[in-house]
Motif scaffolding. Sequence first.
Motif, short mmCIF file in Angstrom:
data_model
loop_
_atom_site.label_atom_id
_atom_site.label_comp_id
_atom_site.label_asym_id
_atom_site.label_seq_id
_atom_site.Cartn_x
_atom_site.Cartn_y
_atom_site.Cartn_z
N ALA A 26 0.82 -1.21 0.00
CA ALA A 26 0.00 0.00 0.00
C ALA A 26 0.85 1.26 0.00
O ALA A 26 0.43 2.30 -0.48
N ALA A 27 2.08 1.17 0.53
CA ALA A 27 2.96 2.34 0.59
C ALA A 27 3.57 2.67 -0.77
O ALA A 27 4.03 3.78 -0.99
N LEU A 28 3.57 1.70 -1.67
CA LEU A 28 4.14 1.93 -3.00
C LEU A 28 3.06 2.40 -3.96
O LEU A 28 1.90 2.05 -3.83
N HIS A 29 3.50 3.18 -4.95
CA HIS A 29 2.54 3.67 -5.94
C HIS A 29 2.01 2.51 -6.77
O HIS A 29 0.81 2.31 -6.87
N LYS A 30 2.88 1.73 -7.36
CA LYS A 30 2.51 0.56 -8.15
C LYS A 30 3.56 -0.52 -7.92
O LYS A 30 4.57 -0.57 -8.62
N PRO A 31 3.36 -1.38 -6.92
CA PRO A 31 4.37 -2.40 -6.65
C PRO A 31 4.51 -3.36 -7.84
O PRO A 31 3.53 -3.84 -8.38
N MET A 152 1.48 -7.41 -3.60
CA MET A 152 0.72 -7.12 -4.82
C MET A 152 -0.72 -6.70 -4.51
O MET A 152 -1.31 -5.91 -5.23
N MET A 153 -1.28 -7.20 -3.43
CA MET A 153 -2.66 -6.85 -3.08
C MET A 153 -2.75 -5.64 -2.17
O MET A 153 -3.84 -5.15 -1.89
N GLY A 154 -1.60 -5.14 -1.71
CA GLY A 154 -1.58 -4.06 -0.73
C GLY A 154 -2.41 -2.85 -1.09
O GLY A 154 -3.13 -2.31 -0.24
N ARG A 155 -2.30 -2.40 -2.31
CA ARG A 155 -3.06 -1.21 -2.71
C ARG A 155 -4.56 -1.48 -2.75
O ARG A 155 -5.36 -0.58 -2.50
N LEU A 156 -4.94 -2.72 -3.04
CA LEU A 156 -6.36 -3.03 -3.15
C LEU A 156 -7.01 -3.32 -1.79
O LEU A 156 -8.13 -2.93 -1.54
N LEU A 157 -6.29 -4.01 -0.95
CA LEU A 157 -6.90 -4.48 0.30
C LEU A 157 -6.71 -3.53 1.47
O LEU A 157 -7.55 -3.49 2.37
N GLY A 158 -5.56 -2.86 1.52
CA GLY A 158 -5.32 -1.91 2.59
C GLY A 158 -5.21 -2.55 3.96
O GLY A 158 -5.02 -3.75 4.11
N ALA A 159 -5.36 -1.75 4.98
CA ALA A 159 -5.15 -2.19 6.36
C ALA A 159 -6.24 -3.14 6.87
O ALA A 159 -5.96 -3.97 7.73
#
Length: 189
Positions: A26-31, A152-159
């Motif tokens: 989630a911290a990366l723009h596009k991992p 890879m799912m970090g941006r989609l799923l979040g905390a």
Amino acid sequence: MNFASTAALSLAMSTDAFAAAIGKGAALHKPSLREALKTGLIFGVIEGLTPVAGWALGRVAAPYVAAWDHWIAFVLLCGIGLMMIKSSFSGQSEAPEKPASHTFWMLALTGFATSIDAMVVGIGLALLGADILITAAAIGFSTFIMVTAGVMMGRLLGAIAGKRAELIGGLVLISIGCLILYEHTRPGL
């Protein structure tokens, strides 16, 4: 330990790292997949080595605590499980602060911080006489897969998903601890 217990333990041990990986993703723009694989490899190796270190410590103490090994494993697994559950309900993660970039040393530090519980589990495994090489390899592989997917799912799923993963992992650890205690204390043994 049988296959199902090893698989469940491996999954449970990788959930802390999974939660941290979601945060890192989630911290990366596009991992990128390369970044996810690198993160997964670092976490997986560390998570696979720490139970071996705990197992070695536990082997030294095993002759002195053989009569209590199932109680020790039960308390350790339930304690770790309860800490994971508590963390899943807290407002902040126990993982170290997320770095702006994923350097090797920050990933290694985060990987170690999320693998302390695996070291404690290794102590319990030594007391049970479990095959540490198979179990450590399973934990390391599971962590590699979970962390790679988590980044890879970090941006989609979040905390939110990361906290759920910790809750499920804690419940699995408590279940394994109860199963161990039941298997060693049931009548007829």
